[in-house]
Design a protein around this motif. Structure first.
Motif, PDB file in Angstrom:
ATOM      1  N   GLN A 196       1.906  -4.960 -11.118  1.00  0.00           N
ATOM      2  CA  GLN A 196       1.857  -4.661 -12.488  1.00  0.00           C
ATOM      3  C   GLN A 196       2.160  -3.394 -12.970  1.00  0.00           C
ATOM      4  O   GLN A 196       2.295  -2.564 -12.136  1.00  0.00           O
ATOM      5  N   LEU A 197       1.652  -3.179 -13.996  1.00  0.00           N
ATOM      6  CA  LEU A 197       2.046  -1.757 -14.823  1.00  0.00           C
ATOM      7  C   LEU A 197       0.665  -0.783 -14.468  1.00  0.00           C
ATOM      8  O   LEU A 197       0.741   0.362 -14.733  1.00  0.00           O
ATOM      9  N   GLY A 198      -0.547  -1.470 -14.404  1.00  0.00           N
ATOM     10  CA  GLY A 198      -1.678  -0.781 -14.326  1.00  0.00           C
ATOM     11  C   GLY A 198      -1.983   0.564 -13.296  1.00  0.00           C
ATOM     12  O   GLY A 198      -2.271   1.675 -13.683  1.00  0.00           O
ATOM     13  N   PRO A 199      -1.101   0.212 -12.265  1.00  0.00           N
ATOM     14  CA  PRO A 199      -1.267   1.546 -11.206  1.00  0.00           C
ATOM     15  C   PRO A 199      -0.293   2.675 -11.645  1.00  0.00           C
ATOM     16  O   PRO A 199      -0.449   3.607 -10.998  1.00  0.00           O
ATOM     17  N   TRP A 200       0.510   2.250 -12.434  1.00  0.00           N
ATOM     18  CA  TRP A 200       1.344   3.355 -12.852  1.00  0.00           C
ATOM     19  C   TRP A 200       0.774   4.322 -14.326  1.00  0.00           C
ATOM     20  O   TRP A 200       1.388   5.115 -14.779  1.00  0.00           O
ATOM     21  N   LEU A 201      -0.437   4.070 -14.454  1.00  0.00           N
ATOM     22  CA  LEU A 201      -1.042   4.483 -15.693  1.00  0.00           C
ATOM     23  C   LEU A 201      -0.739   5.996 -15.803  1.00  0.00           C
ATOM     24  O   LEU A 201      -0.703   6.407 -16.788  1.00  0.00           O
ATOM     25  N   PRO A 202      -1.149   6.624 -14.452  1.00  0.00           N
ATOM     26  CA  PRO A 202      -0.915   8.240 -14.828  1.00  0.00           C
ATOM     27  C   PRO A 202       0.217   8.736 -15.263  1.00  0.00           C
ATOM     28  O   PRO A 202       0.351   9.657 -16.033  1.00  0.00           O
ATOM     29  N   MET A 203       1.475   7.996 -15.069  1.00  0.00           N
ATOM     30  CA  MET A 203       2.808   8.298 -15.547  1.00  0.00           C
ATOM     31  C   MET A 203       2.777   8.358 -17.115  1.00  0.00           C
ATOM     32  O   MET A 203       3.549   8.931 -17.791  1.00  0.00           O
ATOM     33  N   SER A 226      10.380   8.872  -2.245  1.00  0.00           N
ATOM     34  CA  SER A 226      10.466   8.400  -0.957  1.00  0.00           C
ATOM     35  C   SER A 226      10.950   6.766  -0.986  1.00  0.00           C
ATOM     36  O   SER A 226      11.984   6.562  -0.007  1.00  0.00           O
ATOM     37  N   PHE A 227      10.072   6.154  -1.381  1.00  0.00           N
ATOM     38  CA  PHE A 227      10.435   4.837  -1.365  1.00  0.00           C
ATOM     39  C   PHE A 227      11.926   4.326  -1.927  1.00  0.00           C
ATOM     40  O   PHE A 227      12.462   3.470  -1.189  1.00  0.00           O
ATOM     41  N   LYS A 228      12.226   4.861  -2.893  1.00  0.00           N
ATOM     42  CA  LYS A 228      13.568   4.590  -3.534  1.00  0.00           C
ATOM     43  C   LYS A 228      14.663   4.934  -2.573  1.00  0.00           C
ATOM     44  O   LYS A 228      15.546   4.059  -2.385  1.00  0.00           O
ATOM     45  N   ASN A 229      14.565   6.154  -1.805  1.00  0.00           N
ATOM     46  CA  ASN A 229      15.418   6.660  -1.123  1.00  0.00           C
ATOM     47  C   ASN A 229      15.610   5.844   0.120  1.00  0.00           C
ATOM     48  O   ASN A 229      16.710   5.605   0.573  1.00  0.00           O
ATOM     49  N   SER A 230      14.475   5.373   0.821  1.00  0.00           N
ATOM     50  CA  SER A 230      14.406   4.433   1.970  1.00  0.00           C
ATOM     51  C   SER A 230      14.965   3.023   1.489  1.00  0.00           C
ATOM     52  O   SER A 230      15.728   2.340   2.402  1.00  0.00           O
ATOM     53  N   THR A 231      14.840   2.804   0.389  1.00  0.00           N
ATOM     54  CA  THR A 231      15.123   1.272  -0.044  1.00  0.00           C
ATOM     55  C   THR A 231      16.659   1.379  -0.348  1.00  0.00           C
ATOM     56  O   THR A 231      17.463   0.244   0.133  1.00  0.00           O
ATOM     57  N   TRP A 232      17.311   2.159  -0.828  1.00  0.00           N
ATOM     58  CA  TRP A 232      18.829   2.382  -1.009  1.00  0.00           C
ATOM     59  C   TRP A 232      19.546   2.690   0.364  1.00  0.00           C
ATOM     60  O   TRP A 232      20.649   2.647   0.497  1.00  0.00           O
ATOM     61  N   MET A 251       3.967  -0.830  -0.172  1.00  0.00           N
ATOM     62  CA  MET A 251       5.116  -0.488  -0.694  1.00  0.00           C
ATOM     63  C   MET A 251       5.273   1.113  -0.677  1.00  0.00           C
ATOM     64  O   MET A 251       6.337   1.456  -0.198  1.00  0.00           O
ATOM     65  N   LEU A 252       4.536   1.636  -0.935  1.00  0.00           N
ATOM     66  CA  LEU A 252       4.778   3.043  -1.419  1.00  0.00           C
ATOM     67  C   LEU A 252       3.697   4.068  -0.472  1.00  0.00           C
ATOM     68  O   LEU A 252       3.945   5.254  -0.788  1.00  0.00           O
ATOM     69  N   GLY A 253       2.465   3.473  -0.080  1.00  0.00           N
ATOM     70  CA  GLY A 253       1.371   4.194   0.576  1.00  0.00           C
ATOM     71  C   GLY A 253       0.698   4.956  -0.404  1.00  0.00           C
ATOM     72  O   GLY A 253       0.185   6.023  -0.301  1.00  0.00           O
ATOM     73  N   TYR A 254       0.638   4.392  -1.814  1.00  0.00           N
ATOM     74  CA  TYR A 254      -0.148   4.767  -2.653  1.00  0.00           C
ATOM     75  C   TYR A 254      -1.348   4.169  -3.185  1.00  0.00           C
ATOM     76  O   TYR A 254      -1.203   2.868  -3.317  1.00  0.00           O
ATOM     77  N   SER A 255      -2.485   4.493  -2.955  1.00  0.00           N
ATOM     78  CA  SER A 255      -3.649   3.574  -3.515  1.00  0.00           C
ATOM     79  C   SER A 255      -4.839   4.515  -4.147  1.00  0.00           C
ATOM     80  O   SER A 255      -5.204   5.659  -3.496  1.00  0.00           O
ATOM     81  N   LYS A 256      -5.290   3.890  -5.233  1.00  0.00           N
ATOM     82  CA  LYS A 256      -6.605   4.413  -5.690  1.00  0.00           C
ATOM     83  C   LYS A 256      -7.594   3.586  -6.020  1.00  0.00           C
ATOM     84  O   LYS A 256      -7.128   2.516  -6.468  1.00  0.00           O
ATOM     85  N   ASN A 257      -8.821   3.758  -6.375  1.00  0.00           N
ATOM     86  CA  ASN A 257      -9.727   2.676  -6.459  1.00  0.00           C
ATOM     87  C   ASN A 257     -10.256   3.034  -8.017  1.00  0.00           C
ATOM     88  O   ASN A 257     -10.439   2.269  -8.555  1.00  0.00           O
ATOM     89  N   LEU A 260       2.115   9.955  -7.321  1.00  0.00           N
ATOM     90  CA  LEU A 260       2.750   8.782  -7.238  1.00  0.00           C
ATOM     91  C   LEU A 260       4.099   8.925  -7.475  1.00  0.00           C
ATOM     92  O   LEU A 260       5.125   8.295  -6.602  1.00  0.00           O
ATOM     93  N   ALA A 261       4.947  10.134  -8.077  1.00  0.00           N
ATOM     94  CA  ALA A 261       6.317  10.278  -8.271  1.00  0.00           C
ATOM     95  C   ALA A 261       6.957  10.722  -6.895  1.00  0.00           C
ATOM     96  O   ALA A 261       7.989  10.146  -6.618  1.00  0.00           O
ATOM     97  N   SER A 262       6.177  11.269  -6.190  1.00  0.00           N
ATOM     98  CA  SER A 262       6.700  11.852  -4.812  1.00  0.00           C
ATOM     99  C   SER A 262       6.765  10.429  -4.054  1.00  0.00           C
ATOM    100  O   SER A 262       7.780  10.307  -3.332  1.00  0.00           O
ATOM    101  N   LYS A 263       5.685   9.671  -3.944  1.00  0.00           N
ATOM    102  CA  LYS A 263       5.849   8.504  -2.998  1.00  0.00           C
ATOM    103  C   LYS A 263       6.823   7.533  -3.716  1.00  0.00           C
ATOM    104  O   LYS A 263       7.646   6.743  -2.567  1.00  0.00           O
ATOM    105  N   TYR A 264       7.171   7.421  -4.777  1.00  0.00           N
ATOM    106  CA  TYR A 264       8.159   6.532  -5.338  1.00  0.00           C
ATOM    107  C   TYR A 264       9.563   6.898  -5.056  1.00  0.00           C
ATOM    108  O   TYR A 264      10.175   6.187  -4.485  1.00  0.00           O
TER     109      TYR A 264
END
Length: 378
Positions: free
Chosen positions: A116-123, A372-378, A346-352, A366-370
């Motif tokens: 969902q969108l909540g974890p992307w809140l800092p963006m 890395s994830f996008k590069n590995s996905t493609w 999926m991203l190795g990113y987690s906050k309580n 979050l940007a850095s981990k995303y």
């Protein structure tokens, strides 16, 4: 020209796709003086010139001015806002648009979308927080409109006395399809259907893709002209019809609908007669509501069928489904562990939890981990 006849000045922040889409609608009407505040000089100038030249092609010669500043330079932005003194300010800036992940391979997107969108809140919070600090420091009295996850960002900033006046998109984007669906099921004209929907971003994101969500938290009220006693289709049938009969393009193309929703708010704020729109985060409330706009005034629509405390409760419950379990009195948030577990796997990113002051730091991580994830996905 008398002051009442003077064109209002509209300042758009963030020279990206949403800004361009809004200008493509409003530019040819030539009812505003436009200012675009962007970080990148070349991009901002080219965007302004594209709009000005395109409007000239249609026979309209508009006033549109590029202004360059980085939102993280709060003092400089405050100075620019004082100099421009806009009547209305629309924030389109975000560190990563919600639609970025829609460009992933289909299976990866569908899996990551479960967070969902909540974890992307800092963006979405980081730059809006900077901008609203600049608005406060500038002393301008503009109406402020936020397009960056307003369902959560507006109430968070409200705890700090920095809430934008209103948001755009999300709940509003669902209304046309709901009206069309009710009209299809009752065999009447969409124009005869008037809808009031109280719903948070999660709900408006889910319905076009999946119909009525399980454990849905929302309130739908509607009237059909000339059909006071007609049998009413169940909500599940209405939302299933949204998904099937009125399916539409999403992602970057779908942003045209958000831009149209933004235009209803921008124009409604200066309407000489009251206009009913839908908007997220009005007056710092969580989630989305029907809202009356009139001559700079904003009045959220509540009624016996859905009083304010009930509407806020509905949206707060749904906010948890969107990944944010609680917004605390200092603006800090507690995240939903199930949604964050998807980010972790999926991203190795987690906050309580996250305090407002941590947003920029969390956004960088979050940007850095995303990436890395996008590069590995493609």
């Amino acid at each position: 020209m008398s002051p009442s006849m003077r064109k209002k000045k509209l300042l758009l922040v963030g020279a990206g796709n949403l800004c361009l889409q809004i200008l493509k609608i409003l530019g040819p009407k030539n009812a505003f003086d436009f200012v675009v505040l962007g970080r990148d000089e070349e991009t901002t100038i080219r965007l302004c010139n594209l709009v000005a030249l395109s409007c000239a092609q249609l026979g309209q010669f508009i006033a549109i001015k590029p202004v360059i500043a980085d939102l993280t330079d709060i003092a400089k932005v405050a100075q620019r806002l004082r100099e421009e003194a806009p009547d209305i300010l629309v924030n389109c800036a975000s560190l990563q648009s919600w639609r970025v992940i829609t460009g992933l391979p289909k299976l990866s997107f569908e899996k990551l979308d479960q967070a969902q969108l909540g974890p992307w809140l800092p963006m979405h919070l980081t730059l809006t927080h900077c901008l609203m600090q600049a608005v406060k420091a500038s002393g301008i009295t503009s109406k402020t409109v936020n397009a960056a996850f307003p369902d959560a960002v507006n109430p968070i900033l409200g705890r700090l006395g920095l809430a934008p006046d209103i948001g755009v998109g999300n709940v509003a984007n669902l209304i046309p399809a709901v009206r069309f669906s009710i009209a299809r099921l009752l065999e009447c004209a969409p124009a005869d259907v008037q809808v009031q929907l109280y719903a948070q971003h999660y709900f408006s994101h889910y319905v076009p893709r999946g119909g009525l969500p399980p454990r849905a938290s929302y309130r739908l009220l509607y009237e059909v002209r000339g059909q006071q006693t007609a049998p009413r289709p169940p909500d599940a049938a209405i939302f299933a019809t949204v998904k099937s009969e009125f399916r539409r393009l999403g992602g970057v193309d779908g942003q045209f609908l958000t831009a149209c929703s933004a235009v209803t708010v921008i124009e409604g704020l200066f309407s000489p007669t009251p206009v009913l729109v839908h908007a997220p985060g009005p007056l710092g409330l969580p989630g989305g509501y029907p809202v009356w706009l009139h001559d700079g005034r904003i009045q959220v629509q509540f009624s016996e069928a859905c009083p304010q405390d009930e509407a806020v409760r509905i949206n707060t419950v749904c906010q948890s489904q969107d990944g944010i379990d609680a917004i605390h009195c200092d603006g800090s948030v507690t995240y939903n562990p199930q949604c964050m577990a998807v980010m972790q796997s999926m991203l190795g990113y987690s906050k309580n939890t996250m305090a407002v002051e941590q947003a920029a730091e969390f956004a960088r991580e979050l940007a850095s981990k995303y990436r890395s994830f996008k590069n590995s996905t493609w």
